[in-house]
Motif scaffolding. Structure first.
Motif, PDB file in Angstrom:
ATOM      1  N   GLU A 105     -57.419 -26.956 -59.972  1.00 23.77           N
ATOM      2  CA  GLU A 105     -56.656 -27.835 -58.843  1.00 23.77           C
ATOM      3  C   GLU A 105     -55.829 -28.944 -59.209  1.00 23.77           C
ATOM      4  O   GLU A 105     -54.700 -29.247 -58.884  1.00 23.77           O
ATOM      5  CB  GLU A 105     -57.529 -28.237 -57.752  1.00 23.77           C
ATOM      6  N   LEU A 106     -56.177 -29.739 -60.085  1.00 23.85           N
ATOM      7  CA  LEU A 106     -55.765 -30.852 -60.793  1.00 23.85           C
ATOM      8  C   LEU A 106     -54.669 -30.477 -61.621  1.00 23.85           C
ATOM      9  O   LEU A 106     -53.669 -31.068 -61.847  1.00 23.85           O
ATOM     10  CB  LEU A 106     -56.699 -31.689 -61.516  1.00 23.85           C
TER      11      LEU A 106
ATOM     12  N   GLY B 257     -52.173 -38.226 -66.893  1.00 28.68           N
ATOM     13  CA  GLY B 257     -51.029 -37.433 -66.691  1.00 28.68           C
ATOM     14  C   GLY B 257     -49.849 -37.766 -67.926  1.00 28.68           C
ATOM     15  O   GLY B 257     -50.149 -38.884 -68.724  1.00 28.68           O
TER      16      GLY B 257
ATOM     17  N   GLY C 270     -52.923 -28.139 -61.587  1.00 28.70           N
ATOM     18  CA  GLY C 270     -51.620 -27.412 -60.801  1.00 28.70           C
ATOM     19  C   GLY C 270     -50.657 -28.656 -60.783  1.00 28.70           C
ATOM     20  O   GLY C 270     -49.488 -28.525 -60.459  1.00 28.70           O
ATOM     21  N   ARG C 271     -51.407 -29.854 -60.806  1.00 32.91           N
ATOM     22  CA  ARG C 271     -50.192 -31.011 -60.579  1.00 32.91           C
ATOM     23  C   ARG C 271     -49.965 -31.665 -61.788  1.00 32.91           C
ATOM     24  O   ARG C 271     -49.591 -32.797 -61.849  1.00 32.91           O
ATOM     25  CB  ARG C 271     -51.159 -32.028 -59.667  1.00 32.91           C
ATOM     26  N   GLN C 272     -50.344 -30.930 -62.814  1.00 34.83           N
ATOM     27  CA  GLN C 272     -50.021 -31.183 -64.328  1.00 34.83           C
ATOM     28  C   GLN C 272     -50.836 -32.529 -64.834  1.00 34.83           C
ATOM     29  O   GLN C 272     -50.497 -33.528 -65.341  1.00 34.83           O
ATOM     30  CB  GLN C 272     -48.353 -31.526 -64.528  1.00 34.83           C
TER      31      GLN C 272
ATOM     32  N   ASP D 106     -58.228 -38.626 -51.012  1.00 36.00           N
ATOM     33  CA  ASP D 106     -57.959 -37.581 -51.939  1.00 36.00           C
ATOM     34  C   ASP D 106     -59.008 -37.116 -52.725  1.00 36.00           C
ATOM     35  O   ASP D 106     -59.301 -35.776 -52.954  1.00 36.00           O
ATOM     36  CB  ASP D 106     -56.948 -37.944 -52.868  1.00 36.00           C
TER      37      ASP D 106
ATOM     38  N   ILE E 138     -51.744 -31.237 -48.316  1.00 33.17           N
ATOM     39  CA  ILE E 138     -51.151 -32.024 -49.368  1.00 33.17           C
ATOM     40  C   ILE E 138     -51.784 -33.397 -49.718  1.00 33.17           C
ATOM     41  O   ILE E 138     -52.133 -34.135 -48.804  1.00 33.17           O
ATOM     42  CB  ILE E 138     -49.724 -32.627 -48.860  1.00 33.17           C
TER      43      ILE E 138
ATOM     44  N   CYS F  75     -51.488 -31.445 -70.486  1.00 34.46           N
ATOM     45  CA  CYS F  75     -51.111 -31.904 -68.862  1.00 34.46           C
ATOM     46  C   CYS F  75     -50.286 -30.661 -68.386  1.00 34.46           C
ATOM     47  O   CYS F  75     -50.148 -30.400 -67.044  1.00 34.46           O
ATOM     48  CB  CYS F  75     -50.368 -33.215 -68.920  1.00 34.46           C
ATOM     49  N   LYS F  76     -49.393 -29.921 -69.382  1.00 32.18           N
ATOM     50  CA  LYS F  76     -48.384 -28.995 -68.729  1.00 32.18           C
ATOM     51  C   LYS F  76     -49.343 -27.719 -68.710  1.00 32.18           C
ATOM     52  O   LYS F  76     -48.656 -26.479 -68.438  1.00 32.18           O
ATOM     53  CB  LYS F  76     -47.238 -28.904 -69.603  1.00 32.18           C
TER      54      LYS F  76
ATOM     55  N   LEU G 269     -51.636 -38.789 -54.680  1.00 31.64           N
ATOM     56  CA  LEU G 269     -52.235 -39.365 -55.518  1.00 31.64           C
ATOM     57  C   LEU G 269     -51.402 -40.629 -55.740  1.00 31.64           C
ATOM     58  O   LEU G 269     -50.274 -40.498 -55.949  1.00 31.64           O
ATOM     59  CB  LEU G 269     -52.308 -38.511 -56.989  1.00 31.64           C
TER      60      LEU G 269
END
Length: 427
Positions: free
Chosen positions: A156-157, A89, A159-161, A108, A2, A370-371, A5
Motif C-alpha cells: 500500500e505504501l 521517500g 504504491g505511493r513510492q 491516515d 484518498i 522507493c520506486k 500524508l
C-alpha cells in the motif's frame, strides 16, 4: 479512499556556543563543535512535565479520544517503522535532503493499519517529542512499529513510492553538510532506539511478568501487582579510542573481518560494570592489541542506533589514548589485524571524494527502493565505487565518530584538545 500524508518541516536546532576567551578555542577547528550523525535531535530538547497539556500522557489521551478539534490542540505526526526500518521517500530537489522521513497523520496511520487488520492503541505509539512549527502550530511526534502489518501495508505504501529503508543505508545516503538531512537522521535514530528497546524488553527481568507501556512509551512497568518494577530505556556505553604513538607520529588502527575491504578504524569496546571510561579504554586496548595506554583524553560522544537489534541504544564515547608500549599482539578472536599507521598514510585515506561517491550511490539505492526497484547491491559495495587507482586504505565516513577522531589527529586538533583538557584540569 484518498490518504493525505503530511511531511513536516522539522525545525533545525541552532545552538550558539559562548566561549569566554579561552586561548585554545581561538584556533581550534570549528568542525570540532559540529554535531555527530544521530545527535542534535531538536524535538527532544526537554522532557515535558505531567501537568504540561502536551506531555506524552496528555497528548496520547487527546489523540486516542479524538479531541483534536479543541482550541490549541496539537497536530499529531506518526513515523512508521517495520523491522527496525523507518518509512522514507526519495527527494530529487538538490536543495533538499536526498531522502526524507514520511510522517503520517493520525487518521491516515489508523486507516492504513485497519486495512492491514492491525489495531492502533496506546500500546502501539511511542512518544518522540514535540515542537512548534514556523506558523506557531504545536506538533507532537510519534513512532509506531508496524512489523505485524504484513506485506499488504508495504504494498500500500509502496504504491505511493514510499519504502521502509535500513537506517544504515539512510546514514550513508545522508549529506552530512545538509543540516536538515542530519536532523531527520537524528530523529530516525532516536525513534529506532526506543522501538527496539520496546521489542527486547517485553517481560520483566525480575519476575518474568509482562511489561506495559507508561508515559506514552517512554517508560515501562511490570504488570505483576506484586512486582511493578519500573523499566527505563537502556543506553549501552561503548568506548572508542584512537591510540596515538606520540614519539613516532602515528596511530593504531584495526580491522575486523566484517569490515568493508580496505577499511581501517579505531579500537572500540563495551564498558564493563564497575569500571570508569578511562579504565575501559585501557582494558580494551590491552585485551585486543597488547598495547599499554597511559593518558586518556576525552574527545566527544555519539548516539549509535545502528548496532545489532539486541543492542540498539549504544552511546559511543570517543577518546584519544596515548600509548606507553608499541609492540602489537592482536587478539585474533576480536580483530583481523591491527597496525601502526603514519600521519601521511592516514591523511591520504581521508578522501572526501570517495565518501561523496558512496553517499551518492546509497542515495541512488534509496531512490530505487522507493520506486520499487531494489538493486542487488550491498551496503559494503557503496564504498567501492571510485574510479581509477584505489587508495590503499580508507577510514569510516563522516557519519561515524571514528572519522572525527582520526581527522582531528591528522589536522592537529588532537594537540589542542589535549592542551585544553590539561588546562581545565588545573582550574
Amino acid at each position: 479512499m484518498i490518504f493525505l500524508l503530511s511531511f513536516s518541516k522539522i525545525p533545525i536546532l541552532r545552538t550558539k556556543l559562548h566561549i569566554h576567551h579561552h586561548p585554545q578555542f581561538s584556533t581550534m577547528s570549528t568542525n570540532f563543535f559540529k554535531s555527530h550523525a544521530f545527535a542534535g535531535n531538536p524535538i527532544k530538547l526537554r522532557t515535558p512535565k505531567p501537568t504540561d497539556p502536551f506531555s506524552p500522557t496528555s497528548a496520547l489521551k487527546t489523540l486516542l479520544l479524538g479531541h483534536t478539534q479543541e482550541p490549541h490542540s496539537p497536530n499529531f505526526k506518526i513515523l512508521p517503522f517495520r523491522k527496525g526500518r523507518p518509512l522514507a521517500g526519495s527527494v530529487k530537489d538538490s536543495n533538499d535532503p536526498n531522502w526524507h522521513l514520511v510522517w503520517l497523520s493520525f487518521g491516515d496511520c489508523k486507516a492504513f493499519l485497519e486495512k492491514s487488520e492491525v489495531n492502533l492503541n496506546d500500546d502501539s505509539l511511542v512518544y518522540l517529542g514535540s515542537d512548534t512549527e514556523g506558523d506557531g502550530v504545536y506538533v507532537v511526534y510519534w513512532a509506531i512499529d508496524v512489523t505485524d502489518g504484513g506485506s499488504g501495508l508495504v504494498k500500500e505504501l509502496g504504491g505511493r513510492q514510499f519504502c521502509f529503508v535500513e537506517l544504515r543505508t539512510l546514514m550513508v545516503a545522508t549529506d552530512w553538510e545538509n543540516a536538515s538531512a542530519m536532523v531527520q537522521l537524528a530523529i530516525a535514530g532516536h525513534a529506532r532506539s526506543l522501538l527496539e528497546w520496546h521489542t527486547v524488553s517485553r517481560f520483566c527481568g525480575f519476575c518474568g511478568g509482562k511489561n506495559i507501556l507508561t508515559d506514552a512509551g517512554r517508560r515501562k512497568q511490570c504488570s505483576n501487582e506484586l512486582c511493578k518494577k519500573k523499566i527505563y530505556p537502556r543506553v549501552d556505553p561503548v568506548v572508542i579510542m584512537l591510540v596515538i604513538d606520540k614519539e613516532n607520529d602515528r596511530v593504531l588502527l584495526s580491522r575486523q573481518s566484517r569490515f568493508v575491504p580496505r577499511m581501517w578504524s579505531c579500537l572500540a569496546g563495551f564498558m564493563e560494570p564497575g569500571e570508569s571510561l578511562e579504565e575501559a579504554v585501557r582494558r580494551e586496548t590491552w585485551e585486543e592489541t597488547g598495547i599499554e595506554v597511559g593518558q586518556v583524553v576525552y574527545h566527544s560522544s555519539q548516539p549509535w542506533p545502528v548496532g545489532p537489534s539486541s543492542m540498539p541504544c549504544q552511546l559511543m564515547v570517543g577518546f584519544f589514548a596515548y600509548a606507553k608500549s608499541l609492540d602489537i599482539n592482536v587478539d585474533k578472536e576480536e580483530l583481523e589485524d591491527a597496525k601502526w599507521h603514519s600521519r601521511e598514510d592516514v591523511k591520504k585515506s581521508l578522501t572526501i571524494a570517495e565518501y561523496k561517491k558512496a553517499q551518492r550511490t546509497a542515495a541512488g539505492k534509496v531512490d530505487q527502493m522507493c520506486k520499487g526497484v531494489e538493486r542487488g547491491q550491498s551496503l559494503s559495495s557503496d564504498f567501492n565505487v571510485e574510479s581509477g587507482e584505489l587508495a590503499p586504505m580508507f577510514i569510516p565516513g563522516p557519519f561515524a565518530i571514528a572519522h572525527h577522531l582520526i581527522s582531528s589527529w591528522v589536522n592537529g586538533v588532537e594537540v589542542q584538545v589535549k592542551q585544553l583538557a590539561s588546562s581545565f584540569s588545573n582550574l
